[in-house]
Design an enzyme around this catalytic site. Structure first.
Site, mmCIF file in Angstrom:
data_model
loop_
_atom_site.group_PDB
_atom_site.id
_atom_site.type_symbol
_atom_site.label_atom_id
_atom_site.label_comp_id
_atom_site.label_asym_id
_atom_site.label_seq_id
_atom_site.Cartn_x
_atom_site.Cartn_y
_atom_site.Cartn_z
ATOM 1 N N ARG A 19 -53.353 -27.909 4.263
ATOM 2 C CA ARG A 19 -54.112 -28.113 5.493
ATOM 3 C C ARG A 19 -53.576 -27.308 6.671
ATOM 4 O O ARG A 19 -54.322 -26.581 7.335
ATOM 5 C CB ARG A 19 -54.106 -29.604 5.884
ATOM 6 C CG ARG A 19 -55.031 -30.464 5.087
ATOM 7 C CD ARG A 19 -54.432 -31.845 4.891
ATOM 8 N NE ARG A 19 -53.429 -31.735 3.853
ATOM 9 C CZ ARG A 19 -53.689 -31.945 2.563
ATOM 10 N NH1 ARG A 19 -54.862 -32.388 2.209
ATOM 11 N NH2 ARG A 19 -52.768 -31.754 1.652
ATOM 12 N N THR A 20 -52.275 -27.449 6.950
ATOM 13 C CA THR A 20 -51.722 -26.869 8.176
ATOM 14 C C THR A 20 -51.768 -25.342 8.117
ATOM 15 O O THR A 20 -52.215 -24.687 9.057
ATOM 16 C CB THR A 20 -50.272 -27.360 8.366
ATOM 17 O OG1 THR A 20 -50.246 -28.768 8.180
ATOM 18 C CG2 THR A 20 -49.750 -27.020 9.735
ATOM 19 N N LYS A 77 -33.047 -12.523 -0.591
ATOM 20 C CA LYS A 77 -31.849 -11.671 -0.731
ATOM 21 C C LYS A 77 -30.724 -12.175 0.162
ATOM 22 O O LYS A 77 -29.683 -11.543 0.278
ATOM 23 C CB LYS A 77 -32.183 -10.225 -0.341
ATOM 24 C CG LYS A 77 -33.232 -9.568 -1.190
ATOM 25 C CD LYS A 77 -33.431 -8.125 -0.694
ATOM 26 C CE LYS A 77 -34.774 -7.575 -1.078
ATOM 27 N NZ LYS A 77 -35.125 -6.401 -0.273
ATOM 28 N N ARG A 107 -42.887 -23.799 9.511
ATOM 29 C CA ARG A 107 -42.629 -25.084 8.844
ATOM 30 C C ARG A 107 -41.344 -24.931 8.051
ATOM 31 O O ARG A 107 -41.154 -23.923 7.360
ATOM 32 C CB ARG A 107 -43.780 -25.450 7.899
ATOM 33 C CG ARG A 107 -43.417 -26.626 6.999
ATOM 34 C CD ARG A 107 -44.579 -27.113 6.179
ATOM 35 N NE ARG A 107 -45.539 -27.838 7.007
ATOM 36 C CZ ARG A 107 -46.539 -28.561 6.504
ATOM 37 N NH1 ARG A 107 -46.701 -28.658 5.198
ATOM 38 N NH2 ARG A 107 -47.372 -29.197 7.295
ATOM 39 N N HIS A 124 -44.255 -33.284 13.591
ATOM 40 C CA HIS A 124 -45.382 -32.454 13.132
ATOM 41 C C HIS A 124 -46.424 -32.550 14.251
ATOM 42 O O HIS A 124 -47.423 -33.268 14.147
ATOM 43 C CB HIS A 124 -45.920 -33.025 11.812
ATOM 44 C CG HIS A 124 -46.896 -32.148 11.096
ATOM 45 N ND1 HIS A 124 -47.482 -31.028 11.658
ATOM 46 C CD2 HIS A 124 -47.408 -32.226 9.835
ATOM 47 C CE1 HIS A 124 -48.293 -30.467 10.783
ATOM 48 N NE2 HIS A 124 -48.267 -31.172 9.668
HETATM 49 N N1 CP Z 1 -50.884 -32.945 6.834
HETATM 50 C C1 CP Z 1 -50.250 -31.839 6.382
HETATM 51 O O1 CP Z 1 -49.296 -31.358 7.003
HETATM 52 O O2 CP Z 1 -50.752 -31.320 5.233
HETATM 53 P P1 CP Z 1 -50.221 -29.995 4.526
HETATM 54 O O3 CP Z 1 -48.829 -30.290 4.022
HETATM 55 O O4 CP Z 1 -51.196 -29.719 3.416
HETATM 56 O O5 CP Z 1 -50.191 -28.905 5.556
#
Ligand code: CP
Length: 306
Positions: free
Chosen positions: A57-58, A85, A107, A135
């Site tokens: 999603r993100t 590396k 992330r 998040h």
């Molecule tokens: N909600 C969420 O962060 O989903 P993803 O891990 O698929 O990005």
């Protein structure tokens, strides 16, 4: 205007800044309803995504958000990069900055990585999930979705059920919802309750029926087995029996309560399929709203004249 050029967490935002992002996202949601879903404000800007953890999603919605704003969007592949590396994450980020990125979306499995990079980079850093810390764009799209179903976030009773200890979504939502005047109840087994959670302003329940009773919003969270050492749960079956969101349990919430889940879902573990796919579920709306909210974040951090 946002005070910071980075989005590292909801903790750092004021209620006014949160509303400004949500209002900006409303305008972009209208753009996404048009036949031609593209506007020019980020033309000439480059957005680079670095995902050191899996994402559907993100990652996809940030990529679509950048494209809808006419930015150049680059998806950095960690597994085929010089990270393997031994290049450090800071050297990797500085290299991407030198290649001309204007915004970096990151992330990482370790809490604090976006904050660490933001101190050394001149470009904007957007936290797309750091360990079990925050998040922020997930919480913003959750707030946006709640606001689209309920007149006012202030005064709502929001029940968040699940793996609170390991959930960055729970923490960002607790910050956001309490800043906007909602009451948050967190529901989980004692083993999945982080120390000091009450200080964030949430009420703690270990009995799901008591926690759901009279709620306006019920949010189930994924059990994050990848962040857990052994011993937090006797079994996933027992977890579902004690904490799974079922149709019977949803009858305890308000009649017009909505069901949310940030995804990815473990059906039959934290949520029953008939609830996930039922009439109260707004789970796929959350996904759709993620594009508009991420467009707003990229636009507001980009430095373009607003
Ligand atoms: N909600 C969420 O962060 O989903 P993803 O891990 O698929 O990005």
């Amino acid at each position: 205007m946002l005070k910071s050029k980075h989005l590292l967490g909801i903790k750092e935002l004021t209620p006014e800044e949160i509303y400004h992002i949500l209002d900006t996202a409303s305008g972009f949601k209208d753009v996404l309803m048009r036949d031609i879903k593209k506007v020019p404000p980020l033309r000439g800007k480059t957005v680079v995504s670095l995902f050191f953890e899996p994402s559907t999603r993100t990652r996809t919605s940030f990529a679509l958000a950048a494209k809808r704003l006419s930015a150049d969007d680059v998806n950095f592949s960690v597994s085929s990069s010089s990270v393997v590396k031994g290049e450090s994450i800071l050297d990797t980020a500085l290299t991407i900055q030198s290649l001309g990125a204007d915004l970096m979306i990151i992330r990482h499995s370790s809490s604090g990585v976006p904050h660490y990079l933001s101190r050394s980079l001149n470009i904007s850093v957007v936290n797309a999930g750091d360990g079990s810390n925050e998040h922020p764009t997930q919480a913003l799209l959750d707030l946006f979705t709640i606001r689209s179903h309920k007149k006012d976030i202030k005064g709502l009773e929001v029940a968040i059920i699940g793996d609170i200890a390991h959930s960055r979504v729970a923490k960002s939502n607790i910050y956001g919802l309490t800043k906007l005047g909602a009451r948050v109840r967190v529901i989980c087994p004692p083993t999945l309750m982080p120390a000091g959670l009450e200080k964030l302003g949430a009420d703690v329940f270990h009995n799901i029926d008591e926690g759901i009773k009279g709620a306006d919003v019920v949010m189930a969270l994924r059990i994050q087995l990848e962040r857990q050492s052994k011993g937090f749960l006797p079994s996933l079956k027992e977890y579902f029996n004690l904490y799974g969101l079922t149709g019977e349990r949803m009858k305890l919430a308000k009649k017009d309560a909505i069901v949310m889940h940030p995804g990815p879902m473990n059906r039959g573990v934290e949520i029953a399929s008939d609830v996930a796919d039922g009439p109260q579920s707004v789970i796929l709306e959350q996904v759709t709203n993620g594009i508009a909210v991420r467009m707003a974040v990229l636009y507001l951090l980009s430095g373009v004249k607003q």
